[in-house]
Design a protein around this motif. Structure first.
Motif, PDB file in Angstrom:
ATOM      1  N   GLU A 177      39.654  49.737  56.897  1.00 21.36           N
ATOM      2  CA  GLU A 177      39.798  49.912  56.019  1.00 21.36           C
ATOM      3  C   GLU A 177      39.428  49.253  54.919  1.00 21.36           C
ATOM      4  O   GLU A 177      39.538  47.899  54.255  1.00 21.36           O
ATOM      5  CB  GLU A 177      42.305  49.621  55.515  1.00 21.36           C
ATOM      6  N   ILE A 178      39.443  49.834  53.240  1.00 26.35           N
ATOM      7  CA  ILE A 178      38.655  49.508  52.690  1.00 26.35           C
ATOM      8  C   ILE A 178      39.224  49.571  50.612  1.00 26.35           C
ATOM      9  O   ILE A 178      40.046  51.037  50.427  1.00 26.35           O
ATOM     10  CB  ILE A 178      36.643  50.166  51.830  1.00 26.35           C
ATOM     11  N   THR A 179      39.548  48.597  50.057  1.00 28.76           N
ATOM     12  CA  THR A 179      40.487  49.021  48.701  1.00 28.76           C
ATOM     13  C   THR A 179      40.042  48.322  47.713  1.00 28.76           C
ATOM     14  O   THR A 179      39.260  47.225  47.443  1.00 28.76           O
ATOM     15  CB  THR A 179      42.105  48.282  49.265  1.00 28.76           C
ATOM     16  N   LEU A 180      40.332  48.466  46.937  1.00 31.02           N
ATOM     17  CA  LEU A 180      39.788  47.545  45.093  1.00 31.02           C
ATOM     18  C   LEU A 180      41.040  47.676  44.572  1.00 31.02           C
ATOM     19  O   LEU A 180      42.161  49.143  44.423  1.00 31.02           O
ATOM     20  CB  LEU A 180      39.207  48.770  44.455  1.00 31.02           C
ATOM     21  N   SER A 181      42.134  47.038  43.864  1.00 25.50           N
ATOM     22  CA  SER A 181      43.384  46.518  43.565  1.00 25.50           C
ATOM     23  C   SER A 181      43.250  45.587  42.586  1.00 25.50           C
ATOM     24  O   SER A 181      42.308  44.839  42.907  1.00 25.50           O
ATOM     25  CB  SER A 181      43.731  46.475  44.463  1.00 25.50           C
ATOM     26  N   PRO A 182      44.057  45.884  41.210  1.00 22.56           N
ATOM     27  CA  PRO A 182      44.010  44.184  40.574  1.00 22.56           C
ATOM     28  C   PRO A 182      44.312  43.618  41.065  1.00 22.56           C
ATOM     29  O   PRO A 182      45.677  43.544  41.475  1.00 22.56           O
ATOM     30  CB  PRO A 182      44.920  45.319  39.707  1.00 22.56           C
ATOM     31  N   TYR A 183      44.260  42.225  40.555  1.00 25.73           N
ATOM     32  CA  TYR A 183      43.992  41.048  41.660  1.00 25.73           C
ATOM     33  C   TYR A 183      44.419  40.074  39.996  1.00 25.73           C
ATOM     34  O   TYR A 183      44.133  39.535  38.435  1.00 25.73           O
ATOM     35  CB  TYR A 183      43.594  40.354  41.912  1.00 25.73           C
ATOM     36  N   THR A 184      46.322  39.566  39.776  1.00 22.13           N
ATOM     37  CA  THR A 184      46.950  38.773  38.475  1.00 22.13           C
ATOM     38  C   THR A 184      47.080  36.989  38.981  1.00 22.13           C
ATOM     39  O   THR A 184      47.990  37.276  40.415  1.00 22.13           O
ATOM     40  CB  THR A 184      47.208  39.549  37.848  1.00 22.13           C
ATOM     41  N   THR A 185      46.004  35.984  38.375  1.00 26.45           N
ATOM     42  CA  THR A 185      46.884  34.523  38.813  1.00 26.45           C
ATOM     43  C   THR A 185      47.515  33.913  37.837  1.00 26.45           C
ATOM     44  O   THR A 185      46.843  33.704  37.250  1.00 26.45           O
ATOM     45  CB  THR A 185      45.859  34.515  40.337  1.00 26.45           C
ATOM     46  N   THR A 186      47.622  33.239  38.444  1.00 24.35           N
ATOM     47  CA  THR A 186      47.471  31.413  37.415  1.00 24.35           C
ATOM     48  C   THR A 186      47.507  30.192  37.879  1.00 24.35           C
ATOM     49  O   THR A 186      48.112  30.005  39.407  1.00 24.35           O
ATOM     50  CB  THR A 186      49.210  32.308  36.693  1.00 24.35           C
ATOM     51  N   ARG A 187      47.184  30.045  37.315  1.00 23.91           N
ATOM     52  CA  ARG A 187      46.794  28.191  37.582  1.00 23.91           C
ATOM     53  C   ARG A 187      47.146  27.042  36.719  1.00 23.91           C
ATOM     54  O   ARG A 187      46.972  26.901  35.207  1.00 23.91           O
ATOM     55  CB  ARG A 187      45.188  27.886  38.449  1.00 23.91           C
ATOM     56  N   ALA A 188      46.948  25.751  37.178  1.00 29.50           N
ATOM     57  CA  ALA A 188      47.690  25.339  37.064  1.00 29.50           C
ATOM     58  C   ALA A 188      46.392  24.636  35.856  1.00 29.50           C
ATOM     59  O   ALA A 188      45.026  24.434  36.615  1.00 29.50           O
ATOM     60  CB  ALA A 188      47.906  23.717  37.136  1.00 29.50           C
ATOM     61  N   ALA A 189      46.514  24.154  33.816  1.00 33.24           N
ATOM     62  CA  ALA A 189      45.143  23.699  33.603  1.00 33.24           C
ATOM     63  C   ALA A 189      45.345  22.012  33.214  1.00 33.24           C
ATOM     64  O   ALA A 189      43.963  22.067  32.317  1.00 33.24           O
ATOM     65  CB  ALA A 189      45.078  24.862  32.435  1.00 33.24           C
ATOM     66  N   GLY A 190      46.631  21.783  32.955  1.00 33.51           N
ATOM     67  CA  GLY A 190      46.958  20.375  33.069  1.00 33.51           C
ATOM     68  C   GLY A 190      46.847  19.483  34.081  1.00 33.51           C
ATOM     69  O   GLY A 190      46.600  19.661  34.885  1.00 33.51           O
ATOM     70  N   ILE A 191      46.370  17.991  33.299  1.00 32.34           N
ATOM     71  CA  ILE A 191      46.865  17.318  34.363  1.00 32.34           C
ATOM     72  C   ILE A 191      47.962  17.459  35.114  1.00 32.34           C
ATOM     73  O   ILE A 191      49.125  17.756  34.981  1.00 32.34           O
ATOM     74  CB  ILE A 191      46.658  15.620  33.469  1.00 32.34           C
ATOM     75  N   PRO A 192      48.055  17.010  37.078  1.00 29.31           N
ATOM     76  CA  PRO A 192      49.176  17.014  37.188  1.00 29.31           C
ATOM     77  C   PRO A 192      50.386  16.687  36.700  1.00 29.31           C
ATOM     78  O   PRO A 192      50.114  15.246  36.739  1.00 29.31           O
ATOM     79  CB  PRO A 192      48.416  16.694  38.855  1.00 29.31           C
TER      80      PRO A 192
END
Length: 469
Positions: free
Chosen positions: A131-146
């Motif tokens: 199975e081969i798929t193409l799909s949108p991908y969205t994510t968020t990651r912390a950019a500041g100090i923990p």
């Protein structure tokens, strides 16, 4: 198709100011042309080349945060908050990444074959399937100090909350905007590693799984938090409150406040700002149509305008001839010339386009990448059989060009990589940049039939109506 400030295609939208009258306009993330409801002027939003920074305004104050904390404590059967709590209000930065995700998964499916005779048992057959798929991908990651208690990701919040361009005047006086410590390059590298881990975690029945991320685009989003802390003989308490909903996100009771750690240097980077300008013909100054398109022909002087590019990249517009169907809609496609050095490889890879020296990419936007891939293959095969003529006007039969020339060139990287696995699922080739010799804009007539659009010249190319803008 006119676009007003109230029209939205998705949840993510930002707030900009009309340069004509100063009124506030809501801009969907996919929109770059809009008409002001107040002064009716048409504007174009200019995106910077570097990541853009946004801010989600806080909707609650200290009093509402305190009420939220007390509700939380009451639900947990804990004593209500003390009067000596210290308040911190800040905007915490997150990277928001949008990309296209390629997934190849090898599976074995069991198929039960039922015999007609009651004297025969059922037969179970194993079938291999890739199975081969193409799909949108969205994510968020912390950019500041923990910061303990502050989430490391916004989840999907950035997809449906109103934002404003990040600027000092948009940060409330009693809030601080925390610095960015994770650069986009660091996040990009970490993201690619994590995507590889996804493939390793997904079990495979045969062969190897493949996961690739294409064309990640980043923006920075500052999210509001209100933090209340108290420290007494009873212990330490920190309550982290969502600055939009007022919900308590975390209750921290164990923080090492005595040990010291080295704070890393803030990342050195440049952030872009949105700008808004009048959407007008560069030749005669007449307003261009208020539709989401990268290509326009001025209705007054017939000068060609390509948004974000020198118009010489598209010197003329072509239309496939041979149809007189009154139901025709003219769908746009970008036609990219395959360099001679790549022709044999790509023609073999795609199969069926051995007579074609061009890859043809839909120039109308769709989130169904698999359907886009299939349509691109069909159009690439058919393009040599179409007779073309130039057009000097784009009437209401012509659909807007919602995919830019740059996006089309980038999408060829995706479909070439995808086609390689169709020919050989064990291939280990890495994604590479496709550089066309030239790029043309062509319109092809399609007409509706039941649930599909069918091309009106050869009557063999179809795609689902749901793909149409």
């Amino acid at each position: 198709m006119a676009t007003t400030a109230k029209t939205r295609k998705s949840g993510f939208y930002i707030e900009v100011t009309c340069p004509g009258c100063g009124s506030v306009l809501d801009l969907d993330s996919d929109f770059f042309v809009l008409r002001c409801d107040h002064c009716s002027s048409v504007h174009r939003v200019i995106m910077p080349d570097v990541p853009t920074a946004y801010l989600i305004p806080s909707r609650i104050g200290a009093t509402e945060a305190r009420y939220g904390i007390d509700r939380y404590l009451k639900q947990q059967d804990l004593p209500l908050s003390s009067s000596g709590m210290h308040l911190k209000q800040f905007y915490y930065p997150y990277w928001k990444i949008d990309a296209i995700l390629f997934r190849l998964r090898n599976k074995v499916f069991e198929k039960v074959i039922c015999q007609e005779s009651e004297y025969h048992e059922e037969v179970v057959v194993n079938q291999d399937r890739t199975e081969i798929t193409l799909s949108p991908y969205t994510t968020t990651r912390a950019a500041g100090i923990p910061f303990e208690g502050v989430p490391v990701s916004m989840g999907m919040r950035a997809e449906y909350i109103k934002m404003v361009p990040f600027a000092d005047e948009n940060v409330e006086d009693d809030f601080d905007a925390l610095p960015v410590f994770s650069s986009w390059e660091d996040i990009r590298k970490d993201l690619m590693v994590n995507v590889g881990v996804i493939a390793d975690m997904d079990p495979t029945d045969l062969g190897s799984n493949v996961t690739e991320l294409f064309h990640p685009k980043a923006s920075l989003v500052y999210f509001p938090f209100l933090v209340m802390e108290s420290y007494s003989r009873e212990g330490f308490n920190r309550y982290v409150v969502d600055g939009v909903s007022g919900r308590v996100l975390d209750h921290v009771t164990d923080v090492d406040t005595e040990s010291r750690f080295e704070i890393p240097e803030a990342a050195s980077m440049e952030f872009g700002a949105l700008s808004v300008e009048h959407h007008r013909c560069s030749n005669c100054g007449l307003d261009l149509p208020a539709e989401q398109s990268y290509v326009y022909i001025c209705q007054n002087c017939q000068v060609l305008t390509v948004i974000g590019h020198d118009s010489s990249i598209v010197s003329e517009i072509h239309l496939a001839t041979g149809s007189d169907n009154k139901q025709d809609k003219m769908f746009p496609f970008w036609s990219l010339k395959i360099p001679d050095k790549d022709a044999a490889r790509l023609q073999r890879m795609f199969g069926g386009i051995h007579r074609s020296d061009r890859l043809v990419i839909p120039a109308f936007r769709t989130q169904n990448f698999d359907a886009m891939f299939r349509l691109a293959k069909r159009m690439s095969t058919a393009i040599p059989q179409l007779q073309m003529e130039t057009v000097e006007n784009l009437d209401n039969r012509f659909l807007p060009v919602s995919v830019s020339p740059d996006e089309a060139a980038l999408m060829t990287d995706v479909i070439i990589f995808r086609a390689g696995f169709d020919r050989d699922t064990a291939t280990s080739s890495s994604p590479s940049a496709f550089i066309p010799e030239d790029i043309r804009l062509v319109f092809v007539p399609f007409h509706p039939e039941h649930y599909f659009y069918v091309d009106s010249i050869m009557n063999i190319i179809t795609f689902e109506k749901s793909l149409a803008p």
